[in-house]
Motif scaffolding. Structure first.
Motif, PDB file in Angstrom:
ATOM      1  N   LYS A 107      62.931  65.367  42.358  1.00 29.35           N
ATOM      2  CA  LYS A 107      62.736  64.083  43.042  1.00 29.35           C
ATOM      3  C   LYS A 107      61.461  63.407  42.537  1.00 29.35           C
ATOM      4  N   ASP A 108      60.374  64.173  42.414  1.00 26.85           N
ATOM      5  CA  ASP A 108      59.105  63.598  41.955  1.00 26.85           C
ATOM      6  C   ASP A 108      59.229  63.032  40.540  1.00 26.85           C
ATOM      7  N   LYS A 109      59.914  63.749  39.655  1.00 26.20           N
ATOM      8  CA  LYS A 109      60.075  63.289  38.275  1.00 26.20           C
ATOM      9  C   LYS A 109      60.949  62.024  38.232  1.00 26.20           C
ATOM     10  N   ILE A 110      62.022  62.011  39.036  1.00 28.08           N
ATOM     11  CA  ILE A 110      62.907  60.838  39.093  1.00 28.08           C
ATOM     12  C   ILE A 110      62.107  59.609  39.535  1.00 28.08           C
ATOM     13  N   LEU A 111      61.325  59.758  40.601  1.00 27.71           N
ATOM     14  CA  LEU A 111      60.534  58.632  41.112  1.00 27.71           C
ATOM     15  C   LEU A 111      59.464  58.199  40.112  1.00 27.71           C
ATOM     16  N   ILE A 114      61.186  56.183  37.402  1.00 29.69           N
ATOM     17  CA  ILE A 114      61.559  54.855  37.920  1.00 29.69           C
ATOM     18  C   ILE A 114      60.330  53.959  37.974  1.00 29.69           C
ATOM     19  N   ASN A 115      59.237  54.460  38.503  1.00 30.45           N
ATOM     20  CA  ASN A 115      58.010  53.661  38.593  1.00 30.45           C
ATOM     21  C   ASN A 115      57.495  53.265  37.219  1.00 30.45           C
ATOM     22  N   GLU A 116      57.618  54.166  36.266  1.00 30.90           N
ATOM     23  CA  GLU A 116      57.149  53.887  34.908  1.00 30.90           C
ATOM     24  C   GLU A 116      58.016  52.831  34.222  1.00 30.90           C
ATOM     25  N   TYR A 118      60.247  50.642  35.712  1.00 32.27           N
ATOM     26  CA  TYR A 118      60.566  49.433  36.477  1.00 32.27           C
ATOM     27  C   TYR A 118      59.792  48.257  35.942  1.00 32.27           C
ATOM     28  N   LYS A 119      60.480  47.169  35.670  1.00 36.95           N
ATOM     29  CA  LYS A 119      59.851  45.998  35.047  1.00 36.95           C
ATOM     30  C   LYS A 119      59.492  44.894  36.048  1.00 36.95           C
ATOM     31  N   GLY A 120      59.859  45.108  37.324  1.00 38.27           N
ATOM     32  CA  GLY A 120      59.604  44.073  38.335  1.00 38.27           C
ATOM     33  C   GLY A 120      58.180  44.104  38.833  1.00 38.27           C
ATOM     34  N   ASP A 121      57.936  43.335  39.870  1.00 35.82           N
ATOM     35  CA  ASP A 121      56.585  43.262  40.462  1.00 35.82           C
ATOM     36  C   ASP A 121      56.191  44.518  41.161  1.00 35.82           C
TER      37      ASP A 121
END
Length: 121
Positions: A107-111, A114-116, A118-121
């Protein structure tokens, strides 16, 4: 629209999924007339009975409606469309999580990924 003829998923379900995505994306707008059974069947090269089944299912779900003698139209019910959008999003996320876990991600790696990414605000 490309149908996967060798897929385990029946063609009519593939077409339903395609139309649902067009509705939530706004490509098919509320109140817009959809192609007739014959027109759509000819366009994507399937049996008209398949399209009849697709439209029957979409009408049962409240995503399209019939105006007798005029045709079938996309619902203008924004709550229905937003509910469908959320449902499709949840399905996408669930599949993503399932596939990620199958690949051995926590879960930590997935998140973190995603955070890395993610191109949005």
């Amino acid at each position: 629209m490309e149908l996967e003829l060798n897929s385990k998923e029946p063609i009519y379900l593939q077409i339903i999924a395609h139309i649902k995505k067009k509705i939530v994306s706004g490509e098919l707008k509320g109140g817009e007339r959809v192609l007739s059974v014959r027109e759509y069947a000819n366009e994507i090269k399937v049996n008209p009975n398949t399209i009849q089944k697709v439209y029957y299912e979409l009408e049962n779900e409240g995503l399209i409606y019939t105006q007798r003698g005029i045709g079938k139209f996309v619902t203008e019910n924004e709550d229905k469309i937003n509910s469908l959008r959320q449902e499709l999003f949840n399905e996408t996320i669930d599949k993503f999580i399932e596939d990620s876990i199958a690949l051995g991600f926590t879960k930590d790696k997935i998140l973190a990924v995603i955070n890395e990414r993610y191109k949005g605000d």
